[in-house]
Design an enzyme around this catalytic site. Structure first.
Site, short mmCIF file in Angstrom:
data_model
loop_
_atom_site.label_atom_id
_atom_site.label_comp_id
_atom_site.label_asym_id
_atom_site.label_seq_id
_atom_site.Cartn_x
_atom_site.Cartn_y
_atom_site.Cartn_z
N HIS A 5 -8.15 -12.72 -5.46
CA HIS A 5 -6.58 -13.35 -5.03
C HIS A 5 -6.77 -14.93 -4.98
CE1 HIS A 5 -5.62 -9.59 -3.95
NE2 HIS A 5 -4.48 -9.78 -3.53
N GLU A 55 -1.86 -17.44 -5.10
CA GLU A 55 -0.80 -16.99 -4.55
C GLU A 55 0.29 -18.07 -3.78
OE1 GLU A 55 -1.46 -13.67 -1.82
OE2 GLU A 55 0.84 -12.82 -1.79
N ASP A 62 1.41 -4.70 -5.81
CA ASP A 62 0.91 -5.28 -4.64
C ASP A 62 1.04 -4.33 -3.35
OD1 ASP A 62 -0.51 -7.30 -3.46
OD2 ASP A 62 1.01 -8.83 -2.97
N ASP A 63 2.08 -4.46 -2.63
CA ASP A 63 2.12 -3.59 -1.38
C ASP A 63 3.36 -2.88 -1.38
OD1 ASP A 63 -0.20 -4.60 0.15
OD2 ASP A 63 0.52 -6.39 -0.55
#
Ligand code: ADE
Ligand code: ZN
Length: 341
Positions: A199, A202, A280-281
């Site tokens: 990651h 972001e 993602d989530d």
């Protein structure tokens, strides 16, 4: 592209998911069921109250709730059910291949053994091959807010299960935890045969993307949306065809962009970057890949060709062999021919 017929087109389009945290697929209903079964007390009294609490103002405010949710996961069967529920949804959206993150430290820190976590997840992934025709790879993430030593211990604990894990990644609180903290861990992981992703960009600056590439040798950048602040970086990402696994609904929920209309997905595509759309989530951000693609199409006016490019990129950016990628791209092309016009 007209709105009519768009939802089934996007839903049934063959695609790969390359950025999904298995713990982030824990829907409130399953979270409640597991908490009850395991006698884990929850702060919120109902599923509705829990869902209503999913309002975030940045990454950290989300992570606090996300880690709280993981407390309901204790047994191998829990991890199996979590993963199986994701795979059932993935199958409904014609996800043909999934590269799935897991956060072992979110569990080992609570006293759940590494092998309990990975055995449950792995069993579901294996059973999904004959049941749903979904292939998968596992990516073990290190939590960047914890120490490099803790990451190294996690890497050591993973080695007996090396054959079940394709790559390592880096997630959790980005700001203040730059890639250089994990140079040695990633070097050791590469030496052990793991592929690498991270990651970056972001919430963190473009510099973190450069460092993920140069210091960690990341083969893909997860998110990476802040790359546009640095034209030389964009040039490099295009030239080296380094994929970005972008997660539009996540970025809006975590206030990386004010609204989906402000998202830079379409600009990234038009610049020729290898972008993919991911969830993602999804249990926390309001949707899986179909919902992400559909909302992005509507907010940004993505064309049919853009949607095709995103799906094609998802196979090309995967860690599948070139042969398997080509088979899935052929399937995608046949789907496009059958849905022409
Ligand atoms: N862990 C789960 N989701 C994440 C995200 N979007 N960024 C960083 N770490 C995460
Ligand atoms: Zn993520």
């Amino acid at each position: 592209m007209t709105a009519h017929g768009l939802e089934p087109f996007i839903r049934d389009l063959p695609k790969a998911e390359l950025h999904v945290h298995i713990e982030g697929t824990l829907e409130p209903e399953l979270l409640y069921e597991l908490a009850r079964r395991n006698r884990v007390p929850l702060r919120f009294r109902t599923v509705e109250a829990l869902r209503a609490a999913y309002q975030f103002h940045n990454l950290q405010s989300f992570l606090d709730i996300y880690y709280e949710g993981t407390r309901a996961l204790l047994s191998e069967q829990d991890f199996f059910e979590l993963t199986w529920a994701y795979l059932e949804r993935a199958a409904q959206q014609n996800i043909r291949h999934a590269e799935i993150f897991f956060d072992p430290q979110a569990h080992t820190e609570r006293g759940v053994p590494f092998n309990t976590v990975i055995r449950g997840i792995h069993r579901a992934l294996e059973e999904a091959i004959p049941r749903f025709g979904i292939s998968s790879k596992l990516i073990m993430c290190f939590l960047r807010h914890l120490s490099a030593d803790a990451a190294m211990r996690t890497l050591e604990a993973s080695l007996p299960f090396k054959d079940w894990i394709a790559a390592v990644g880096l997630d959790s609180s980005e700001l203040g935890h730059p890639p250089e903290k994990f140079v040695e861990v990633f070097a050791r992981a590469r030496a052990a045969g793991y592929l690498t992703v991270a990651h970056a960009g972001e919430e963190g600056p473009p510099d973190y993307i450069w460092k993920a590439l140069d210091l960690l040798k990341a083969l893909r950048i997860d998110h990476g949306v802040r790359c546009l602040e640095d034209p030389a970086l964009v040039q490099r990402l295009v030239r080296e065809r380094i994929p970005l696994t972008v997660c539009p609904l996540s970025n809006v929920k975590l206030c990386v962009f004010k609204s989906l209309e402000d998202h830079n997905l379409k600009t990234l595509l038009d610049l020729g970057l290898c972008v993919t759309v991911n969830s993602d989530d999804p249990a926390y951000f309001g949707g899986y890949i179909t919902e992400n693609l559909l909302a992005s199409q509507q907010a940004l006016g993505l064309t049919r060709h853009d949607i095709y490019t995103l799906a094609r990129n998802s196979f090309e950016a995967s860690f599948l062999s070139i042969d398997k990628q080509q088979r899935l791209i052929d399937e995608l092309d046949r789907f496009m021919d059958a849905h022409a016009g």
